[in-house]
Scaffold this motif. Sequence first.
Motif, PDB file in Angstrom:
ATOM      1  N   GLN A   1       0.827  -1.212   0.000  1.00  0.00           N
ATOM      2  CA  GLN A   1       0.000   0.000   0.000  1.00  0.00           C
ATOM      3  C   GLN A   1       0.865   1.268   0.000  1.00  0.00           C
ATOM      4  O   GLN A   1       0.533   2.255  -0.657  1.00  0.00           O
ATOM      5  CB  GLN A   1      -0.932  -0.004   1.219  1.00  0.00           C
ATOM      6  CG  GLN A   1      -1.917   1.150   1.199  1.00  0.00           C
ATOM      7  CD  GLN A   1      -2.699   1.251   2.491  1.00  0.00           C
ATOM      8  OE1 GLN A   1      -2.164   1.043   3.580  1.00  0.00           O
ATOM      9  NE2 GLN A   1      -3.974   1.571   2.375  1.00  0.00           N
TER      10      GLN A   1
ATOM     11  N   SER B   1      -7.323  -0.730   6.938  1.00  0.00           N
ATOM     12  CA  SER B   1      -6.590   0.318   6.209  1.00  0.00           C
ATOM     13  C   SER B   1      -7.455   1.525   5.889  1.00  0.00           C
ATOM     14  O   SER B   1      -7.004   2.431   5.194  1.00  0.00           O
ATOM     15  CB  SER B   1      -6.008  -0.264   4.919  1.00  0.00           C
ATOM     16  OG  SER B   1      -7.049  -0.714   4.079  1.00  0.00           O
TER      17      SER B   1
ATOM     18  N   GLU C   1       1.676   2.325  -3.463  1.00  0.00           N
ATOM     19  CA  GLU C   1       0.572   3.038  -4.134  1.00  0.00           C
ATOM     20  C   GLU C   1       0.501   4.480  -3.637  1.00  0.00           C
ATOM     21  O   GLU C   1       0.404   5.409  -4.431  1.00  0.00           O
ATOM     22  CB  GLU C   1      -0.758   2.336  -3.855  1.00  0.00           C
ATOM     23  CG  GLU C   1      -0.878   1.001  -4.584  1.00  0.00           C
ATOM     24  CD  GLU C   1      -2.248   0.359  -4.400  1.00  0.00           C
ATOM     25  OE1 GLU C   1      -2.924   0.654  -3.395  1.00  0.00           O
ATOM     26  OE2 GLU C   1      -2.626  -0.446  -5.271  1.00  0.00           O
TER      27      GLU C   1
ATOM     28  N   SER D   1      -5.946  -7.471  -1.116  1.00  0.00           N
ATOM     29  CA  SER D   1      -6.379  -6.150  -0.640  1.00  0.00           C
ATOM     30  C   SER D   1      -7.898  -6.005  -0.679  1.00  0.00           C
ATOM     31  O   SER D   1      -8.440  -5.043  -0.128  1.00  0.00           O
ATOM     32  CB  SER D   1      -5.706  -5.022  -1.425  1.00  0.00           C
ATOM     33  OG  SER D   1      -6.009  -5.128  -2.783  1.00  0.00           O
TER      34      SER D   1
END
Length: 205
Positions: A170, A204, A173, A195
């Motif tokens: 993550q 998250s 990203e 994810s």
Amino acid sequence: MKLYGHPMSTCVRKVLTVLAEKGHEAQFVLVDLMKGEQKTPEHLARNPFGVIPVLEDEDFTLYESRAIIRYLDQKLPGAALTPTELRARALMDQWMSVEQSYFSTPAIKILFQRVIHPMRGQQSDESVVEASKGEIARALDVVDKAVAGQEYLAGSRFSLADISWMPYLQCLEISKVGELITDRPNVAAWWKRISARPSWVKASS
Ligand SMILES: N[C@@H](CCC(=O)N[C@@H](CS)C(=O)NCC(=O)O)C(=O)O
């Protein structure tokens, strides 16, 4: 159980994902990193290294995210996140070690250059970003081969190994270097698969 942490922390997100996979809620105690609360004497008494997460389970205190997620998986009821079969379990350990040795450090370096430093009004050092991208590419090339013929790092079952990699994927990203994932079809498919899990979405968000 009490979990001391900050919701944006990569290490804390691993722990929150495991708790969600197990369907267990721990009392979340905010340690505000922006205010430096992780360095107060009160927190240093919980973790002498002055970082998060810390888990308190009655009279037992545990720090280091990878130790915490292993403890929670063994302690809590619910779907096991550690394979019982010897070789699958060894592979889980291998991939958790690979993440710690070759992946998370350069991913965090990029996050600091691209996100944290600019937030503090500092310039990003692109030479650090480039060097870190090289290290990440090497690790993800290896993962790309590993997940070519199987759904998860340790085989056919989602495990702590996958959870250990998720916060750092993550980070890529968030740091706008997501092509390191999308350029590798098997890594991209694996990341899409893991994810989408409700546990990760909860941890998250
Ligand atoms: N190896 C430790 C690393 C912990 C760590 O570095 N936590 C970060 C948040 S992800 C932190 O507390 N940073 C604040 C600081 O370094 O002062 C673990 O896995 O728990």
